[in-house]
Structure formats: structure tokens, C-alpha cells
Design a protein around this motif. Structure first.
Motif, PDB file in Angstrom:
ATOM      1  N   ASN A 199       0.880  -1.164   0.000  1.00  0.00           N
ATOM      2  CA  ASN A 199       0.000   0.000   0.000  1.00  0.00           C
ATOM      3  C   ASN A 199       0.921   1.217   0.000  1.00  0.00           C
ATOM      4  O   ASN A 199       0.998   1.965   0.959  1.00  0.00           O
ATOM      5  N   THR A 201       3.599   3.923  -2.813  1.00  0.00           N
ATOM      6  CA  THR A 201       4.112   4.290  -4.134  1.00  0.00           C
ATOM      7  C   THR A 201       5.634   4.242  -4.172  1.00  0.00           C
ATOM      8  O   THR A 201       6.246   4.588  -5.170  1.00  0.00           O
ATOM      9  N   GLY A 210       3.556   2.349  -9.379  1.00  0.00           N
ATOM     10  CA  GLY A 210       2.118   2.368  -9.622  1.00  0.00           C
ATOM     11  C   GLY A 210       1.464   3.624  -9.092  1.00  0.00           C
ATOM     12  O   GLY A 210       0.342   3.603  -8.602  1.00  0.00           O
ATOM     13  N   LYS A 213      -2.187   4.559  -9.634  1.00  0.00           N
ATOM     14  CA  LYS A 213      -3.199   3.577  -9.265  1.00  0.00           C
ATOM     15  C   LYS A 213      -3.336   3.391  -7.753  1.00  0.00           C
ATOM     16  O   LYS A 213      -4.356   2.921  -7.271  1.00  0.00           O
ATOM     17  N   VAL A 214      -2.303   3.716  -7.003  1.00  0.00           N
ATOM     18  CA  VAL A 214      -2.286   3.404  -5.577  1.00  0.00           C
ATOM     19  C   VAL A 214      -3.058   4.442  -4.772  1.00  0.00           C
ATOM     20  O   VAL A 214      -2.824   5.643  -4.899  1.00  0.00           O
ATOM     21  N   GLU A 222      -2.053  -3.556  -3.434  1.00  0.00           N
ATOM     22  CA  GLU A 222      -1.493  -3.868  -4.740  1.00  0.00           C
ATOM     23  C   GLU A 222      -0.559  -5.062  -4.551  1.00  0.00           C
ATOM     24  O   GLU A 222       0.340  -5.011  -3.718  1.00  0.00           O
ATOM     25  N   ALA A 254       0.074  -9.392 -11.409  1.00  0.00           N
ATOM     26  CA  ALA A 254      -0.252  -8.203 -10.616  1.00  0.00           C
ATOM     27  C   ALA A 254      -1.764  -8.047 -10.504  1.00  0.00           C
ATOM     28  O   ALA A 254      -2.489  -8.225 -11.486  1.00  0.00           O
ATOM     29  N   LYS A 256      -5.131  -6.290  -7.619  1.00  0.00           N
ATOM     30  CA  LYS A 256      -5.553  -5.619  -6.387  1.00  0.00           C
ATOM     31  C   LYS A 256      -6.443  -6.567  -5.596  1.00  0.00           C
ATOM     32  O   LYS A 256      -7.207  -7.345  -6.185  1.00  0.00           O
TER      33      LYS A 256
END
Length: 322
Positions: A199, A201, A210, A213-214, A222, A254, A256
Motif C-alpha cells: 500500500n 508508491t 504504480g 493507481k495506488v 497492490e 499483478a 488488487k
């Protein structure tokens, strides 16, 4: 009404720079209406113990140290009932400060202290790892032992470079781990050299992981799994994927998820927030959405670093047109 503040600091974190800034930070906070009680950590997990024992008495808990110090303090915080948990203020002073990078906290300690006074509360997720907690990453496999095996003196002198030098020693010793991973949308089984549930970046100082997206408050992790390479082409794809932060090729898996279970044939060593997390054959991970509040900067359209990059890009564009 004045705010009661428990100030937990690790005097050995990073290069010990907090010592030269401490009086200025305290003066700033006192003028901001805070009544401060200072605690210095004396050994590993001392911050966790202090907060478990005393944390509920305070309105705020200010933490100064690196990711490891913050992580152990949050573990202590999680022992307090959610409705009674103090708000966290964080003054990063470690070698890498991945979590601070994800929250875009000021790198300057005085500015970080100002953020505690003028920022806004951000409700952040926390991960459960079996009967333990982590705030930004749980990982296994290649290089995960680098952060906790790197001597503190080396970290203090070299900073992030210390991790790189320590990691180079392990390049020729990649090991594969056969695992079954179940998650919100199914399962995956195979041989992997690395896996992380995160969790953040930023991992190990590697930024923009990411980034688009994070979200640190969405109740989702992630997950990135790196498959065992079968040939030199696979190795090249792994390297390229890591460098470009593109995990869509066949050597990666990959996704979530809000929870995940890892089952291995033999014991696998894990790291939690850069610290040793034990050896396990079965691991259950779950996201506790918005588990605690931390003072974060007010969002702006662009950070100062973004603005500098934009100016640099504009300059490059002008030079090309010339």
C-alpha cells in the motif's frame, strides 16, 4: 484547548539529525497549542510498548524515525480501540522513508512538524499479517532481507546507496518459492522469486511504484508477484518491467485485493515494512480500511517537485524546437 501530544522519537534513526532540530520542533509545536511529553526509544519495539501502555492518554502521537520506527509505533496504536486512537503526526528521519514519500510528507523536518499543525487528517489503511500488522509492505523472496540485514551505521553514512550495495551481494543467489495464492478474484499457483503485498508508491526508495493507481485509503492492496525466470529473455523482461514500472508482461502477476492467503511447501521468510517478519508456510493478509488518522499535507494541484519537473520538460521542449 491545548492538545496533549506523545512525542516518540528514535534518536538513532538516519544520521541522528533529529537531535539538532528537536528544540526548534518542540518550540514550533508548543506555540501551536500542544503540550508535549517526549519519549526516546531505547531498543527495537520500544515505541510499540510505549504506545500500548500510554498512547490512549493523548490526543496526538508524533513519531520521528524511519519506516521501521513508524511501523512499530502503528502496531502499538492498533492495540487501542479505534474510537480512542490518537491522531498520528510523522516527522520522517530515516534512510529511505518510503511511507512518507507515499503520503508526500515534507522531507525537511521543520516543515514536517509544520504539517502536523496545518495539514489535514488522512484516514490510512493498515494490513494484518497473521497476528501482526504492517503499514505499507509485506514481501518475500529476492532482496527482502536487504533492509533489515544492512547495518544501521552503513545506512546512516550511505543512505539509500547502502541498500543497493547490500542487494548486489544477493544477485547470484536467487531462489524460487512454490506458492499458492488465493485472493478476492481467484487464485494463482507457481514458482516465484519475489512477491509483495503493498500500500505504497515507494519501495526501498524506488519511487512512482504504480503511482497513478495506488490509494492509501481504498481498502485494497497492490500485489505484484515475479515468476521464476525460465531463460535469459525472462530475466530481461523482469529487469525491464521493474525499471519501467510496467508489470503487464508474462513474468509478472499483478492484481488488487482486500485480502490474500499464501501457502508454501516449505517455510518462507517475510519482511514487514523493511523488518524481519518471520518464516511461514501459511500467511493470511487482510486490509483494515482507514484504520488510523495521520496528518497529511493539504493537496495541491502540483507539488514543488512536480513543478520543477514541468519546468525542466518545458525547457527541453524549447531546446528541441530550436
Amino acid at each position: 484547548m491545548k492538545k496533549r501530544v506523545m512525542f516518540v522519537l528514535n534518536p538513532k534513526s538516519g544520521k541522528g539529525l533529529i537531535k539538532s532540530k528537536l528544540l526548534d520542533i518542540i518550540d514550533l509545536m508548543v506555540k501551536g497549542g500542544m503540550v508535549i511529553t517526549i519519549f526516546t526509544t531505547q531498543y527495537k519495539m520500544h515505541g510499540c510498548e510505549l504506545i500500548k501502555k500510554r498512547g490512549v492518554r493523548y490526543d496526538y502521537i508524533v513519531i520521528s524515525g524511519g519506516d521501521g520506527t513508524l511501523s512499530e509505533c502503528i502496531k502499538g496504536l492498533m492495540s487501542i480501540e479505534k474510537e480512542k486512537r490518537p491522531v498520528i503526526g510523522y516527522i520522517p528521519s530515516g534512510s529511505t522513508n518510503d511511507f512518507a514519500e507515499s503520503l508526500k510528507l515534507p522531507k525537511n523536518m521543520i516543515n514536517a512538524a509544520k504539517n502536523i499543525l496545518s495539514g489535514k487528517k488522512f484516514n490510512c489503511d493498515v494490513g494484518i499479517f497473521n497476528d501482526d500488522y504492517f503499514i505499507y509492505i509485506a514481501a518475500f523472496g529476492a532482496f527482502t532481507d536487504v533492509s533489515y540485514d544492512t547495518p544501521q551505521d552503513m545506512k546512516n553514512i550511505l543512505g539509500h546507496t547502502a541498500y543497493i550495495l547490500e542487494g548486489i551481494k544477493r544477485v547470484g543467489n536467487l531462489q524460487k518459492y512454490h506458492m499458492l495464492i488465493t485472493h478476492d478474484n481467484g487464485s494463482v499457483e507457481g514458482d516465484f522469486i519475489y512477491g509483495m503485498v503493498s500500500n505504497t508508491t515507494s519501495v526501498g526508495g524506488m519511487k512512482n511504484l504504480g503511482k497513478e493507481k495506488v490509494q492509501l485509503d481504498d481498502g485494497l492492496f497492490e500485489v505484484i508477484l515475479v515468476k521464476y525466470p525460465q531463460n535469459p529473455m525472462d530475466i530481461q523482461m523482469i529487469v525491464t518491467g521493474i525499471l519501467t514500472q510496467d508489470f503487464t508482461s508474462k513474468v509478472f502477476c499483478a492484481f488488487k485485493t482486500s485480502k490474500a492467503s499464501f501457502t508454501s511447501e516449505s517455510g518462507v521468510q517475510w519482511t514487514l515494512d523493511g523488518e524481519y517478519g518471520g518464516t511461514h508456510t501459511n500467511v493470511d493478509i487482510e486490509n483494515i480500511s482507514q484504520a488510523f488518522s495521520i496528518m497529511a499535507p493539504e493537496k495541491s494541484s502540483k507539488t514543488s517537485d512536480d513543478k520543477i519537473q514541468i519546468i525542466q520538460d518545458m525547457y527541453k521542449g524549447l531546446m528541441v524546437r530550436k
